[in-house]
Scaffold this active site. Structure first.
Site, PDB file in Angstrom:
ATOM      1  N   CYS A 210     -19.370 -13.903 -27.848  1.00 61.75           N
ATOM      2  CA  CYS A 210     -18.757 -14.775 -26.840  1.00 61.75           C
ATOM      3  C   CYS A 210     -18.150 -16.001 -27.519  1.00 61.75           C
ATOM      4  O   CYS A 210     -18.865 -16.777 -28.149  1.00 61.75           O
ATOM      5  CB  CYS A 210     -19.765 -15.227 -25.801  1.00 61.75           C
ATOM      6  SG  CYS A 210     -18.996 -16.325 -24.593  1.00 61.75           S
TER       7      CYS A 210
ATOM      8  N   GLY B 217     -22.597 -11.193 -18.236  1.00 63.95           N
ATOM      9  CA  GLY B 217     -23.417 -11.673 -19.333  1.00 63.95           C
ATOM     10  C   GLY B 217     -24.677 -12.340 -18.794  1.00 63.95           C
ATOM     11  O   GLY B 217     -24.599 -13.193 -17.909  1.00 63.95           O
TER      12      GLY B 217
ATOM     13  N   GLY C 185      -6.688  -8.778 -21.867  1.00 63.99           N
ATOM     14  CA  GLY C 185      -5.545  -8.165 -21.199  1.00 63.99           C
ATOM     15  C   GLY C 185      -4.650  -7.422 -22.183  1.00 63.99           C
ATOM     16  O   GLY C 185      -4.930  -7.379 -23.387  1.00 63.99           O
TER      17      GLY C 185
ATOM     18  N   ASN D 153     -25.404  -6.725 -20.023  1.00 66.09           N
ATOM     19  CA  ASN D 153     -24.814  -7.429 -21.170  1.00 66.09           C
ATOM     20  C   ASN D 153     -25.712  -8.635 -21.450  1.00 66.09           C
ATOM     21  O   ASN D 153     -25.846  -9.525 -20.619  1.00 66.09           O
ATOM     22  CB  ASN D 153     -23.382  -7.837 -20.800  1.00 66.09           C
ATOM     23  CG  ASN D 153     -22.661  -8.594 -21.895  1.00 66.09           C
ATOM     24  OD1 ASN D 153     -22.750  -9.811 -21.958  1.00 66.09           O
ATOM     25  ND2 ASN D 153     -21.935  -7.893 -22.746  1.00 66.09           N
TER      26      ASN D 153
ATOM     27  N   ASN E 287     -24.251  -9.077 -26.540  1.00 67.62           N
ATOM     28  CA  ASN E 287     -23.025  -9.858 -26.731  1.00 67.62           C
ATOM     29  C   ASN E 287     -23.240 -10.873 -27.849  1.00 67.62           C
ATOM     30  O   ASN E 287     -23.770 -11.956 -27.624  1.00 67.62           O
ATOM     31  CB  ASN E 287     -22.659 -10.541 -25.405  1.00 67.62           C
ATOM     32  CG  ASN E 287     -21.447 -11.440 -25.512  1.00 67.62           C
ATOM     33  OD1 ASN E 287     -20.778 -11.468 -26.546  1.00 67.62           O
ATOM     34  ND2 ASN E 287     -21.160 -12.168 -24.461  1.00 67.62           N
TER      35      ASN E 287
HETATM   36  C1  LIG Z   1     -13.331 -13.766 -17.119  1.00 68.37           C
HETATM   37  C2  LIG Z   1     -13.966 -12.991 -18.237  1.00 68.37           C
HETATM   38  C3  LIG Z   1     -15.334 -13.085 -18.455  1.00 68.37           C
HETATM   39  C4  LIG Z   1     -15.950 -12.383 -19.492  1.00 68.37           C
HETATM   40  N1  LIG Z   1     -17.307 -12.464 -19.668  1.00 68.37           N
HETATM   41  C5  LIG Z   1     -17.909 -11.722 -20.634  1.00 68.37           C
HETATM   42  C6  LIG Z   1     -19.323 -11.716 -20.793  1.00 68.37           C
HETATM   43  O1  LIG Z   1     -20.056 -12.366 -20.048  1.00 68.37           O
HETATM   44  N2  LIG Z   1     -19.867 -10.977 -21.801  1.00 68.37           N
HETATM   45  C7  LIG Z   1     -19.090 -10.223 -22.641  1.00 68.37           C
HETATM   46  O2  LIG Z   1     -19.625  -9.555 -23.512  1.00 68.37           O
HETATM   47  N3  LIG Z   1     -17.751 -10.192 -22.497  1.00 68.37           N
HETATM   48  C8  LIG Z   1     -17.145 -10.928 -21.521  1.00 68.37           C
HETATM   49  N4  LIG Z   1     -15.768 -10.871 -21.383  1.00 68.37           N
HETATM   50  C9  LIG Z   1     -14.976 -10.051 -22.305  1.00 68.37           C
HETATM   51  C10 LIG Z   1     -14.658  -8.683 -21.707  1.00 68.37           C
HETATM   52  O3  LIG Z   1     -15.831  -7.963 -21.409  1.00 68.37           O
HETATM   53  C11 LIG Z   1     -13.776  -7.872 -22.664  1.00 68.37           C
HETATM   54  O4  LIG Z   1     -14.428  -7.730 -23.895  1.00 68.37           O
HETATM   55  C12 LIG Z   1     -12.420  -8.498 -22.898  1.00 68.37           C
HETATM   56  O5  LIG Z   1     -11.941  -9.103 -21.735  1.00 68.37           O
HETATM   57  C13 LIG Z   1     -11.379  -7.512 -23.439  1.00 68.37           C
HETATM   58  O6  LIG Z   1     -11.145  -6.473 -22.509  1.00 68.37           O
HETATM   59  P1  LIG Z   1      -9.939  -6.465 -21.441  1.00 68.37           P
HETATM   60  O7  LIG Z   1      -8.693  -6.813 -22.193  1.00 68.37           O
HETATM   61  O8  LIG Z   1      -9.944  -5.100 -20.851  1.00 68.37           O
HETATM   62  O9  LIG Z   1     -10.274  -7.523 -20.444  1.00 68.37           O
HETATM   63  C14 LIG Z   1     -15.151 -11.576 -20.340  1.00 68.37           C
HETATM   64  C15 LIG Z   1     -13.777 -11.480 -20.121  1.00 68.37           C
HETATM   65  C16 LIG Z   1     -13.175 -12.151 -19.079  1.00 68.37           C
HETATM   66  C17 LIG Z   1     -11.699 -12.018 -18.861  1.00 68.37           C
END
Ligand SMILES: Cc1cc2nc3c(=O)[nH]c(=O)nc-3n(C[C@H](O)[C@H](O)[C@H](O)COP(=O)(O)O)c2cc1C
Ligand SMILES: Cc1cc2nc3c(=O)[nH]c(=O)nc-3n(C[C@H](O)[C@H](O)[C@H](O)COP(=O)(O)OP(=O)(O)OC[C@H]3O[C@@H](n4cnc5c(N)ncnc54)[C@H](O)[C@@H]3O)c2cc1C
Ligand code: FES
Lengths: 302, 278
Positions: free
Chosen positions: A130, A46, A217, A99, A127
């Protein structure tokens, strides 16, 4: 060997597997462990107009089949990205997507405008979802008017592919999807993390520094899949599906629900090479089902 | 220095229970060769035998023994037949994940990502170095590998190891191969009674460098003692991690330079860079 090529608006991906923002750094962190050129797209951290320190530690809590985070958009700002990161990634043969986040429609737009100047970045993911920042972020993504205001401001300055990342923390995600489609978004991606919290029973206090965080997750996969399904029936623009994808079967389920591409997030922490395994697994699935192209299965479960 | 990261399926050659809740795990690669690793670095271990454990667990490199190398001498005592390099992990079972690791048996497979992190700063070749390595509990783990590397450079380190009781102090026979060892226990069952910071060696300490790893409060106090004596001090932190690769930004420490990732800019930090030392 089937064709894995997919399109998100004007953006062409060599395969439908991307990495989710905030979980794969700038890709470079994983270079020793996985062949970046085999990944369809890499969505970077991000990025905001100004540098941000993010929230205090602790920012993470493990949960049953998932994790909570409240990182809060820590990043060095868009100018740092353009000057120091972009030169390192621009010649890697994958699609890098930035992002973009902000605290007002103006700061989103200014950040997007600076990224627009980078020749090799053909798309941004906005995004508006958040859950871990007080100003902006999810505040925009949970109302139609808020979402529309950001997309409108960015659309005016950003001519390339504009993907808008939606929040699951809403009553009806299809309303928000329609609102951003109406303002000219080229695609939507969903879902961002689900708001949650963890409490330390021994200390009798919340685990995370800002008390709440975003759940990701495998625990969120059924929710994400349902939302992709609903949005597919509500809008015409392409959908990028994510939330809890751990393997190729999970990814295929999202494609069947209507996603034209998927993103993999938290799974990268468990297996840093998971993305290429998912690419191979999708390919194997298509062969087994006699599909010439991945396009054949997009939305096929409807 | 940058080491290349790997995803490796290692086989468990041996698991030794050192005392209640502490195990030493010896790992080998299929081809007998371990990649280059530096003292202070860690690996991210996938815990397969515990459904509760979703994320990998960071564990320090405790020792790296090379076939035919000097350090190989210490293998004999523990039954390494010298056929393969060995990576040692010292694990304290404190929760579901580490308890599952403690249940591993010879012949099992363990998937690791590593080596990760920066490592301790080693003295320049030929320097007149008198390092003091201060460890508490399972925090002594990376100090054994550091001691081995120092000894290999002709430097004789002093180890100051502390625990609640004698059973908390492990691998003494190996530490003694690499340097002089001083001990403290809170109940006086081994060495001097009290905390590491109360040991008599601090009275006439003429050390050129202090390295410390253990409970945070212990490291804060060691860093303060080092500062009072004008001795440079490196501290190894154990913040909670998700990726271990600098991607998720979950493991940050609030330093004089703001939030930095412990998994990439650490786990070893110059104490001056940390806000703990003020
Ligand atoms: C540690 C962490 C940091 C994240 N940072 C961002 C971010 O900066 N911008 C964003 O749009 N989503 C962010 N996300 C969300 C992920 O991009 C994603 O939408 C979310 O984790 C669901 O997918 P997953 O279950 O495959 O992880 C973050 C997720 C995690 C776990
Ligand atoms: C760089 C680094 C190197 C490490 N090296 C070693 C090592 O060589 N040997 C070893 O036994 N342990 C080491 N640790 C600590 C180890 O990672 C944790 O003990 C482990 O993650 C706990 O997992 P669990 O599932 O057993 O416990 P959980 O069920 O997750 O937690 C049990 C208890 O342990 C605490 N805990 C959880 N994670 C950590 C952590 N990262 N640090 C401290 N306490 C924690 C929790 O607060 C809780 O009270 C290291 C940690 C880091 C960051
Ligand atoms: S643990 Fe992910 S950045 Fe350090």
């Amino acid at each position: 060997m089937s064709s894995l090529t997919t399109h998100i608006g004007a953006l062409t991906l060599k395969n439908p597997v991307m990495t989710a923002s905030g979980t794969f750094g700038y890709g470079l962190e994983f270079e020793d462990l996985v062949d970046l050129t085999r990944i369809g797209g890499i969505i970077v951290k991000g990025t905001t107009l100004e540098p941000r320190q993010g929230n205090p530690y602790p920012r993470m809590a493990e949960t049953a089949h998932g994790m909570l985070n409240c990182v809060g958009l820590q990043n060095k700002g868009v100018d740092y990205f353009c000057k120091h990161i972009y030169p390192q990634i621009k010649d890697i043969d994958s699609q890098f997507v930035v992002n973009v986040s902000g605290s007002s429609p103006e700061t989103y737009a200014e950040c997007a405008a600076r990224v627009a100047e980078l020749e090799r970045i053909e798309a941004i993911e906005l995004n508006i979802s958040c859950p871990n920042v007080r100003q902006g972020g999810m505040a925009f993504g949970t109302t139609c008017a808020g979402a529309a205001s950001v997309v409108k401001a960015v659309r005016a300055v950003y001519p390339k592919t504009l993907i808008v990342k939606l929040s699951p923390n809403v009553t009806d995600i299809t309303e928000i999807a329609r609102a951003v489609e109406a303002e000219g978004a080229d695609a939507v991606s969903l879902i961002n993390t689900l708001m949650g919290m963890a409490i330390d029973a021994e200390r009798q206090r919340p685990v995370l520094s800002i008390k709440t965080g975003g759940l990701s997750g495998p625990a969120v996969k059924p929710v994400a899949l349902r939302m992709v399904w609903q949005v597919f029936e509500a809008v015409q623009i392409p959908i990028v599906g994510l939330g809890g994808i751990m393997n190729a079967t999970d990814a295929v389920e999202f494609l069947l629900a209507g996603a034209r591409a998927v993103e993999i997030g938290t799974a990268n922490f468990i297996d840093p090479a998971v993305t290429v395994k998912v690419v191979d697994g999708i390919n194997e699935y298509l062969d087994r089902h006699n599909c010439a192209s991945v396009e054949d299965i997009i939305g096929a479960a409807h | 220095m940058n080491t290349k990261k790997h995803i490796l399926d290692l086989s468990v050659a041996q698991v030794r229970e050192l005392s209640a809740g502490y195990v030493e795990i010896h790992l080998r690669a299929a081809d007998g060769k371990m990649p280059e690793m530096l003292p202070g670095q860690f690996v991210q271990v996938r815990v397969d035998g515990s459904p509760e454990t979703f994320l990998r667990r960071p564990i320090s490199v405790n020792l790296l023994t090379r076939t035919g190398a000097e350090g190989g001498a210490c293998c004999d005592a523990t039954g390494n037949d010298g056929a393969a390099d060995e990576l040692w992990l010292l694990v304290h079972a404190v929760g579901d994940g580490t308890r599952a690791l403690a249940r591993l048996q010879a012949g099992d497979t363990l998937n690791i990502v590593g080596p990760l992190g920066n490592g301790f700063t080693l003295p320049a070749e030929g320097a007149d170095a008198r390092p003091l390595l201060v460890g508490g509990g399972v925090g002594t783990a990376p100090l054994l590998f550091l001691g081995q590397e120092l000894a290999a450079r002709g430097v004789r380190p002093t180890f100051l190891l502390g625990g609640r009781r004698e059973a908390d102090i492990m691998q003494l026979e190996h530490f003694r191969r690499f340097g002089d060892v001083a001990l403290t226990t809170e109940d006086g069952s081994a060495g001097e009674r009290g905390f590491v910071t109360q040991h008599s060696l601090w009275r006439d300490a003429a050390y050129t460098q202090i390295y410390t790893c253990g409970p945070k409060l212990m490291m804060v106090n060691v860093a303060r003692m080092a500062r009072e004596r004008g001795i440079p001090c490196e501290v190894s932190l154990e913040n909670m991690m998700a990726c271990g690769l600098g991607a998720c930004l979950c493991c940050v420490e609030n330093t004089v330079d703001g939030h930095v990732c412990v998994c990439t800019e650490g786990p070893v930090f110059d104490a001056k860079r940390l806000n703990i030392d003020h």
